[in-house]
Design a protein around this motif. Structure first.
Motif, PDB file in Angstrom:
ATOM      1  N   VAL A  40       3.613   1.577  -2.122  1.00 22.25           N
ATOM      2  CA  VAL A  40       3.939   2.966  -2.435  1.00 22.25           C
ATOM      3  C   VAL A  40       4.692   2.983  -3.758  1.00 22.25           C
ATOM      4  CG1 VAL A  40       5.334   4.970  -1.810  1.00 22.25           C
ATOM      5  CG2 VAL A  40       3.968   3.833  -0.075  1.00 22.25           C
ATOM      6  N   VAL A  41       4.254   3.823  -4.676  1.00 27.41           N
ATOM      7  CA  VAL A  41       4.937   4.011  -5.954  1.00 27.41           C
ATOM      8  C   VAL A  41       5.515   5.418  -5.960  1.00 27.41           C
ATOM      9  CG1 VAL A  41       4.704   4.097  -8.455  1.00 27.41           C
ATOM     10  CG2 VAL A  41       3.427   2.382  -7.145  1.00 27.41           C
ATOM     11  N   SER A 226       9.770  -5.096   9.195  1.00 25.86           N
ATOM     12  CA  SER A 226       9.383  -5.702   7.915  1.00 25.86           C
ATOM     13  C   SER A 226       8.817  -4.688   6.933  1.00 25.86           C
ATOM     14  CB  SER A 226       8.348  -6.811   8.154  1.00 25.86           C
ATOM     15  OG  SER A 226       7.191  -6.269   8.784  1.00 25.86           O
ATOM     16  N   ASP A 227       8.703  -3.439   7.347  1.00 23.01           N
ATOM     17  CA  ASP A 227       8.104  -2.390   6.516  1.00 23.01           C
ATOM     18  C   ASP A 227       9.125  -1.343   6.098  1.00 23.01           C
ATOM     19  OD1 ASP A 227       5.497  -3.389   6.484  1.00 23.01           O
ATOM     20  OD2 ASP A 227       4.976  -2.387   8.355  1.00 23.01           O
ATOM     21  N   SER A 236       4.502  10.941   5.713  1.00 21.81           N
ATOM     22  CA  SER A 236       5.192   9.671   5.525  1.00 21.81           C
ATOM     23  C   SER A 236       4.174   8.581   5.223  1.00 21.81           C
ATOM     24  CB  SER A 236       6.002   9.296   6.769  1.00 21.81           C
ATOM     25  OG  SER A 236       5.132   8.971   7.843  1.00 21.81           O
ATOM     26  N   VAL A 237       4.671   7.509   4.606  1.00 23.60           N
ATOM     27  CA  VAL A 237       3.844   6.332   4.346  1.00 23.60           C
ATOM     28  C   VAL A 237       4.617   5.108   4.821  1.00 23.60           C
ATOM     29  CG1 VAL A 237       2.469   5.059   2.676  1.00 23.60           C
ATOM     30  CG2 VAL A 237       3.035   7.456   2.225  1.00 23.60           C
ATOM     31  N   THR A 238       3.971   4.287   5.612  1.00 25.99           N
ATOM     32  CA  THR A 238       4.538   3.008   6.033  1.00 25.99           C
ATOM     33  C   THR A 238       3.921   1.909   5.180  1.00 25.99           C
ATOM     34  OG1 THR A 238       4.855   3.798   8.303  1.00 25.99           O
ATOM     35  CG2 THR A 238       4.846   1.412   7.956  1.00 25.99           C
ATOM     36  N   THR A 239       4.774   1.071   4.588  1.00 22.37           N
ATOM     37  CA  THR A 239       4.304   0.097   3.610  1.00 22.37           C
ATOM     38  C   THR A 239       5.262  -1.081   3.535  1.00 22.37           C
ATOM     39  OG1 THR A 239       3.762  -0.221   1.261  1.00 22.37           O
ATOM     40  CG2 THR A 239       5.536   1.320   1.766  1.00 22.37           C
ATOM     41  N   GLY A 377      11.169  -6.204  -0.644  1.00 23.63           N
ATOM     42  CA  GLY A 377      10.084  -5.228  -0.672  1.00 23.63           C
ATOM     43  C   GLY A 377      10.397  -3.936  -1.386  1.00 23.63           C
ATOM     44  N   LEU A 378      11.583  -3.810  -1.980  1.00 20.21           N
ATOM     45  CA  LEU A 378      11.977  -2.582  -2.681  1.00 20.21           C
ATOM     46  C   LEU A 378      12.274  -2.928  -4.137  1.00 20.21           C
ATOM     47  CD1 LEU A 378      12.716   0.454  -2.563  1.00 20.21           C
ATOM     48  CD2 LEU A 378      15.055  -0.252  -1.996  1.00 20.21           C
TER      49      LEU A 378
END
Length: 447
Positions: A40-41, A226-227, A236-239, A377-378
C-alpha cells in the motif's frame, strides 16, 4: 498492537491551477470496501507515484494499492512550479550552492537518474511531451546583489565542470519580454514540467496495473499480527508493507514529530493571454526563471501545449505547523505577487490573476529527507526540502527499493543520511522562522 491515527487530513487553500487549466479528469475510484494487497502506498504525488512505478519494475506481478486523499494533481504536486532541477539547489543558501563539491556531484548524479526515470515514464505511458519539456532554466538577476549570487553559483558550477551560459540584459529581454532583469545564468539540464499533466499521465499509466483510489484519505493504520491494516473512511487494505509518501503529513500520524518544518509557498496565474497581450509582452512562449536569491520570485511562462498562454508568479513563504494556511496569508501573498508581476511586466499593468493558491512544503533543519523503515513493513518516502519534483521522485524510488530489499546508489545515499534534526520548541520555532522568512524576502528585494 502498533497504531497510528491521523490528527489532521490535508487541506488546501485556493485551487490547484495547473490542474484546472487541463480540464476535467476521469472519474475517481474511491476505496469503498475491505481488500488485501502486497503493498500500500499512501499518497499520490511525485514520491508516491514514483514509488509505485519502481515497485512495478521490481515486482511486476504483485498487487499494489495507492490511496490518495484527494484527486491526483489537486494536492502539492499540482501546486508545484514544475522545475525538475538536476543541479545543486539549496534553498537555505544565498546562492543555491549545496554541501560541497563531492556531495553536490553525488546529488547531481542522483537528480539526473530521477530525470531519466521521469523521462522513461512519460515515454512508456504516452504522456503528452509538452508536460515534460527539457529546455533548461535560468537564474534571473535584477540587482547588483543578484549578479553576485549568480557569479558565486557560476564559480561553483565551474568547479563541478558543469556547463552554463551567462545571459546579458538584452538576451533576458528577448527571452522574457521584461526589462526587469540585468542578467541571467542559464543551465541546460532542468526539465520544465506541467506538473499536473505529468502527475495525471503517471497516474493514468499506472492504473493499468495497480489499484489507484482517489478521495480515499487514510485515517489510521495499525499492525495486526504480521500485517498492516490501513483504514480509510469507507474501506481498508490489509498488507504486509506500507510506504508513506505523504511528505509533511508524516507528522500528522505522529512520526518525526517536532522535527519537520511545515511551510507554504504562494503562487498566482494569469488568465489566458490575448493576442494583444502576447504582442505587448513579446519574448518567447515558454521559459522558467528562478531568482538568483532563493527567497526571490519565481516566474514561468507557458503556452497552449501546457494549458494556455499564461504567466505564473510564485513568491512569499510562511511556516504553519498545523499544516493549514489562511485566506489572509493568501491575500498578503497575492498583493506582493501583483506588485512583482507589474514590476516585471508593466506592459500588462492592470491584469488581475485568475488563480491564486498555496502549496505545502516540508523541510528539515539539516536538509535531510525521511527515508527509512520506521518499523517492520512500514517505510517512509517523505521530506523533500522544497525540491518536490526531483527529490520526491528520488525518495519514492528509494522507499520502493528498500521495501523490496534492493540496494542501489539511491538507497545507499538516503540510508546514510542523518534523521531530521529536532526543531526548537513551539511557539519559538514558528515565530522565529516566520520572522526570518520575512527578513529574507525583504533582503531579496528586486529579485
Amino acid at each position: 498492537m502498533t497504531k497510528y491515527t491521523a490528527k489532521r487530513l490535508p487541506q488546501h487553500t485556493g485551487p490547484a491551477a495547473w490542474n484546472k487549466i487541463l480540464g476535467a479528469q476521469s472519474a475517481a475510484t474511491p476505496l469503498n470496501s475491505d481488500i488485501t494487497a502486497d503493498f500500500v502506498v499512501i499518497g499520490g504525488g511525485f514520491a508516491g507515484l514514483s514509488a509505485v512505478r519502481r515497485l512495478t519494475q521490481l515486482q511486476p506481478n504483485v498487487k499494489i494499492v495507492v490511496l490518495e486523499a484527494g484527486r491526483l494533481a489537486e494536492g502539492a504536486a499540482g501546486r508545484n512550479s514544475g522545475f525538475m532541477i538536476d543541479l545543486p539547489h539549496d534553498l537555505a543558501s544565498d546562492d543555491y550552492v549545496g554541501q560541497g563539491a563531492d556531495a553536490d556531484r553525488m546529488m547531481i548524479g542522483l537528480n539526473r537518474q530521477a530525470i531519466e526515470f521521469a523521462r522513461d515514464a512519460v515515454e512508456e505511458y504516452g504522456t503528452d511531451p509538452n508536460y515534460f519539456d527539457p529546455v533548461g532554466k535560468v537564474n534571473g538577476s535584477a540587482s547588483v546583489a543578484g549578479d553576485a549570487h549568480n557569479a558565486s553559483y557560476a564559480r561553483h558550477l565551474s568547479r563541478l565542470s558543469e556547463y552554463f551560459e551567462v545571459l546579458d540584459a538584452q538576451t533576458m529581454y528577448e527571452l522574457t519580454g521584461s526589462r526587469h532583469y540585468r542578467s541571467g545564468l542559464y543551465t541546460p539540464g532542468a526539465v520544465m514540467l506541467q506538473p499536473a499533466g505529468y502527475i495525471r499521465g503517471l497516474g493514468e499509466g499506472l492504473r493499468r496495473s495497480v489499484g489507484l483510489h482517489e478521495n480515499s484519505a487514510v485515517t489510521k493504520f495499525a499492525k495486526i499480527g504480521s500485517d498492516w491494516c490501513v483504514k480509510t473512511l469507507k474501506g481498508s487494505v490489509t498488507t504486509p508493507r506500507v510506504i508513506l509518501a505523504n511528505n509533511g503529513h508524516l507528522e500528522s500520524f505522529g512520526i518525526a514529530k517536532g522535527r519537520l518544518m511545515q511551510l507554504f509557498l504562494y503562487a498566482s496565474m494569469t488568465p489566458e493571454l490575448t493576442k494583444g497581450d502576447i504582442a505587448n509582452l513579446g519574448g518567447q512562449s515558454r521559459w522558467g526563471i528562478t531568482p538568483s536569491d532563493p527567497m526571490g520570485t519565481t516566474i514561468r511562462r507557458i503556452d497552449t501545449g501546457q494549458g494556455g498562454n499564461r504567466i505564473i508568479t510564485r513568491t512569499c513563504a510562511a511556516m504553519r505547523p498545523n499544516m493549514i494556511t489562511s485566506k489572509a496569508d493568501l491575500a498578503r501573498a497575492l498583493k506582493v505577487q501583483q506588485e512583482k508581476f507589474y514590476s516585471r511586466f508593466p506592459q500588462l499593468a492592470g491584469m488581475k490573476m485568475q488563480y491564486r493558491w498555496a502549496g505545502h512544503l516540508c523541510l528539515s533543519l539539516n536538509s535531510v529527507s525521511m527515508i527509512k523503515e520506521i518499523e517492520d513493513g512500514l517505510f517512509s518516502a517523505c521530506v523533500q526540502n522544497g525540491l518536490g519534483v526531483t527529490r520526491g521522485t528520488l525518495t519514492g524510488i528509494a522507499a520502493a527499493e528498500m521495501a523490496c530489499g534492493e540496494v542501489s546508489e539511491i538507497t545507499r545515499y538516503f540510508i546514510a543520511e542523518d534523521q531530521p534534526r529536532r526543531l526548537p520548541p513551539q511557539p519559538f520555532a514558528t515565530i522565529g522562522a516566520n520572522a526570518y522568512l520575512r527578513w529574507k524576502e525583504w533582503r531579496a528585494g528586486k529579485e
